[in-house]
Design an enzyme around this catalytic site. Sequence first.
Site, PDB file in Angstrom:
ATOM      1  N   TRP A 318       0.841  -1.216   0.000  1.00 44.63           N
ATOM      2  CA  TRP A 318       0.000   0.000   0.000  1.00 44.63           C
ATOM      3  C   TRP A 318       0.866   1.251   0.000  1.00 44.63           C
ATOM      4  CZ3 TRP A 318      -1.728   2.863   4.853  1.00 44.63           C
ATOM      5  CH2 TRP A 318      -0.847   2.659   5.920  1.00 44.63           C
ATOM      6  N   ASP A 319       2.154   1.074   0.310  1.00 45.64           N
ATOM      7  CA  ASP A 319       3.103   2.185   0.329  1.00 45.64           C
ATOM      8  C   ASP A 319       2.997   3.024  -0.948  1.00 45.64           C
ATOM      9  OD1 ASP A 319       3.863   0.043   2.022  1.00 45.64           O
ATOM     10  OD2 ASP A 319       5.934   0.701   2.086  1.00 45.64           O
ATOM     11  N   GLU A 460       0.373  -2.949  12.684  1.00 44.87           N
ATOM     12  CA  GLU A 460       0.422  -4.414  12.581  1.00 44.87           C
ATOM     13  C   GLU A 460       0.628  -5.112  13.922  1.00 44.87           C
ATOM     14  OE1 GLU A 460       3.446  -5.007   9.622  1.00 44.87           O
ATOM     15  OE2 GLU A 460       2.033  -4.714   7.978  1.00 44.87           O
ATOM     16  N   LYS A 566       2.461   0.230  16.380  1.00 41.84           N
ATOM     17  CA  LYS A 566       3.676   0.215  15.566  1.00 41.84           C
ATOM     18  C   LYS A 566       3.833   1.503  14.767  1.00 41.84           C
ATOM     19  CE  LYS A 566       5.886  -2.345  11.832  1.00 41.84           C
ATOM     20  NZ  LYS A 566       5.761  -3.395  10.844  1.00 41.84           N
ATOM     21  N   GLN A 567       2.724   1.976  14.200  1.00 40.42           N
ATOM     22  CA  GLN A 567       2.816   3.117  13.277  1.00 40.42           C
ATOM     23  C   GLN A 567       1.489   3.853  13.231  1.00 40.42           C
ATOM     24  OE1 GLN A 567       3.157  -0.182  10.298  1.00 40.42           O
ATOM     25  NE2 GLN A 567       2.607   1.441   8.879  1.00 40.42           N
TER      26      GLN A 567
HETATM   27  C1  BGC Z   1       4.734  -1.676   7.635  1.00 45.22           C
HETATM   28  C2  BGC Z   1       3.747  -1.692   6.496  1.00 45.22           C
HETATM   29  C3  BGC Z   1       4.474  -1.421   5.205  1.00 45.22           C
HETATM   30  C4  BGC Z   1       5.609  -2.401   5.018  1.00 45.22           C
HETATM   31  C5  BGC Z   1       6.431  -2.095   3.774  1.00 45.22           C
HETATM   32  C6  BGC Z   1       5.844  -2.676   7.350  1.00 45.22           C
HETATM   33  O1  BGC Z   1       6.796  -2.619   8.362  1.00 45.22           O
HETATM   34  O2  BGC Z   1       4.094  -2.001   8.836  1.00 45.22           O
HETATM   35  O3  BGC Z   1       2.764  -0.715   6.705  1.00 45.22           O
HETATM   36  O4  BGC Z   1       3.588  -1.511   4.143  1.00 45.22           O
HETATM   37  O5  BGC Z   1       6.469  -2.344   6.124  1.00 45.22           O
HETATM   38  O6  BGC Z   1       6.973  -0.827   3.819  1.00 45.22           O
END
Ligand code: BGC
Length: 727
Positions: A318-319, A460, A566-567
Site C-alpha cells: 500500500w506504500d 500491525e 507500531k505506526q
Molecule cells: C509496515 C507496512 C508497510 C511495510 C512495507 C511494514 O513494516 O508495517 O505498513 O507496508 O512495512 O513498507
Amino acid sequence: MTQEWTVEKTGFDTADIELHGSKYLLGNGFMGYRGTMEEYTAEQLVALNLAGFFDLARGSNWRESVNAPNPLYTAVSVNGKELNLSRIAPVFHKQTLDIKTGIHKRETVFPAGEVNITVKAERFVSKARENILALKYSVSADKNVDIVIKTGTDKNIWNISGNHLNYTDETARGDFSELTAESVQLKKPLKVYEKICGLENIVNVGLLHTASVALKANEEFTFTKFGGVYHGDGLENSDADFLRAVNFGYDNLKDEHIAAWDAIWENSDVVIEGDEEACAALRYSIYHLCSIAPRNTDKCGIPARGLSGQVYKGAAFWDTEMFMLPFFRFTDADVARNLLKYRINTLAGAERKAKEFGFEGAFFAWESQETGDDACTLFNVTDVFTNRPLRTYFKDKQIHVSADIVFALWDYCITTGDFVLLADGGLKLIYECIRFFYTYASFKPHKDRYELLDVVGPDEYHERVNNNAFTNAMVKRAADIFILALEKVKTDYPESLENLGENLDWAYDFAKKLYVPAPDERGIIEQFDGYFNLEDVTPETLKTRELKENEYWGCHGLASQTRTLKQADVIMLLSVLKSDYGREIKKANWDFYEPYTEHGSSLSACAYAIVAAEIGYTDWAYKYFMKTACVDLKGDSKQYLGSLYIGGTHPAANGGAWNTAIFGFAGVSFANDRLDISPRLPENWKSMSFKLNLRGERLEIRVDAKGAEIKGAAKTKITVYGKEYKK
Ligand code: BGC
C-alpha cells in the site's frame, strides 16, 4: 549532505558498506544499482536489482525480485594483491552521489607496498536508455608500477534467497562479453552485455577480462565500460540497442542522461529557502522517488524497498498508493498512470486472492509482484527466540489495501482530469474492490449497519481486530468513490459499463450503512473496538520489558495487549481524509496517540508530521518531517523484523517527505475543483517553491509566511487560506 545536490562521505568504515549500498543507489525505474564499489561482490551486497522481474531461487519457496549479474565489475591488483576497499584500509576515500544528475563517483587511494594507487570511478544508470549503464574508470600511481586490471560481468552478486538464474550461454571476445540466462522457475530470459573501450592486450577467462598495464608515475590511465541489461520486450532488439549505446560513446550517453534528469527536476524540484539541510533532505527523497519510478511500463509497481535489493521480496505494498502516488500524480502523471494501470493489469491476481479466502471481487495482494498474486506468506516474521516463523495476518486481514488503491485511483482522476482511466479498467477495479468489501463485511441487523470484523489496520502490532477506524473509513470512502465513478462513467463512457452487475442497490446500501467509528466525547477516535481497554503503556516502557534484541512486538508479543502501536493508524486516517475531520479532532487524537506510537515503520512519521503541521504543532511537524526525509541519508530505521532483514531504501518515507512539505507545510489541498493553499512553514523557512501539475496546467507556486504566489493557473480556481486568490 555537503551541498544541496551532493551526498558525500570522505573516509571509510566497513560498517557503512550495507548502508551506503542503499544510500548511494542509482536507478532508472528499470533497474537499481547499489552504491557499492566496483571491486565488490556478493559479500558486500552488490546488486543490480530488476524491476518487475521475479522468480523463485533454487531450493527456496520465497519468490523475490531478481538481481542481474554485474557488468560493471572491475578490480585492480598489484603484485597479485587485489585493491579491495572492504579489505584494505585506504589512504584516502571519498564516495559521492550527485542527485541532480544521478552520477556516482568514488576516489580511493590504496597503499600498495611502496606505491600509492589512486582509483577514480564515475558511473551512471542511464535515465535516457533504461537498459544501459556506463562506467569511466581511471587508475594512477605515485611511482611507476605494473598493475593488472580485472574487469567483466560478475555473477557473484547478492541474493537473499539463493541464485535465481540458470546461465545458458556465456561468451567473452576481446573487449566484449555477452551472458544469457533464464530464471529458475519461469524460464524468463535475461541478457547482460558488457563492452570495454580503451583497454588493450586483454586475456579472457570466462566472463572476465584481464589486462596488464604499466602505469607511469602520476599519469592517469583511463578506460570506459558499458553494460546492457535486457529482459522482456527489450530482448527483441537487444544486440542492436546495446551496440547503438556503445557507439554513442560515454560522454554523449552522459550528456543525454543528465538532460533526462534535468527534465525530471524541472517538474519535481522543491526549493526551501532558509534551511539547507531540509532542502537537501527533501531533494534526496525526490531523487529516490524519481530513480525508481516505472516510466516506460505499466507492468510493475514500486517495491517497498525501491530497487535497492530483494528485501520484502521486491514487492509493492500500500506504500505506493498512499505514500508515493501523490508525488507522481502532481509532478509526473504518466508515472502515476503506469502505477495505477499496473494494479488494473493485476486485477486477476486480486480476484484469485479474494476467491482463495472465500470472498467475491478483488482483494489486492499485501505484497504484490508481477501477477498480482500475493507474495506475502502466512508466516511472515521469524521469532528471535525460537527462530521459527510466526503466523502473521498481514496477508489475509490487511484488507485496507484494496480501499487504498481505489482511493488513489480516484484522486489521480480528480487531479489529472484523466477520467479515461475509469473506462480503461479503473471502474471495473473499483467495482471489484467494493464487491470484495461487501462480501467481507458483516451486516448487524440490530444496529442496521455493516461492520468490518477481524482485520489488521496499518498498526500491525494489533492483529485480528474489529472495526479498525482507518480501515472502515477508507472502505467507506472507497464505496462512496464507486458511486461517484459510476455516475461519471454512465455520463461520459457508458460503453464501458457492460461488465458490471445489473443490480447495484447493494453497493448504495453498503456505502450508506458502513459503520465508521466516530470521535468520542473527548474527540478521540478509538483505533479499533476495545483499544481503550488495553494496558496503558508506551513504547518506552515496552522497551524495558524486552528480553532479546529485535524481539517482535506483534503477534503475541509485547505490544499486542497494550496501547502501544507500531505506526500511525488513526493519525494516518486524519492525514489522508483531512477534510472529514476538524482541527480539534485532529489535535485531540494527535495528543492521545503520539505517546503510544513506536514509529516502528518508516511510514509513520510523515502522517504525524502532516497532521502536526495542520494543527499548528510546527516544531513537531518539523521533527517528524526531518525524520522522514532523512531516513535513507542517516540509515535511521529498523533493520530487522524479528530475525528478518528489512534494510534498504524507504520510498514510502521519501514520498511522505514530499507529502509533508506540500500538504503539511504548504497546506495544499484540492477538493471540489478548487486548489487551496494555506501555508504554515517552519519558522526558519523563508519560503518554499515548487511546481504542481493540475489538470494539464503547470502551476509554479511560492509560499512564505504571508501567503502564496502562483503562476500558470489560467483555469484552476485557487484560494489561499480559504480566500479567493487574485491572479
Ligand atoms: C509496515 C507496512 C508497510 C511495510 C512495507 C511494514 O513494516 O508495517 O505498513 O507496508 O512495512 O513498507
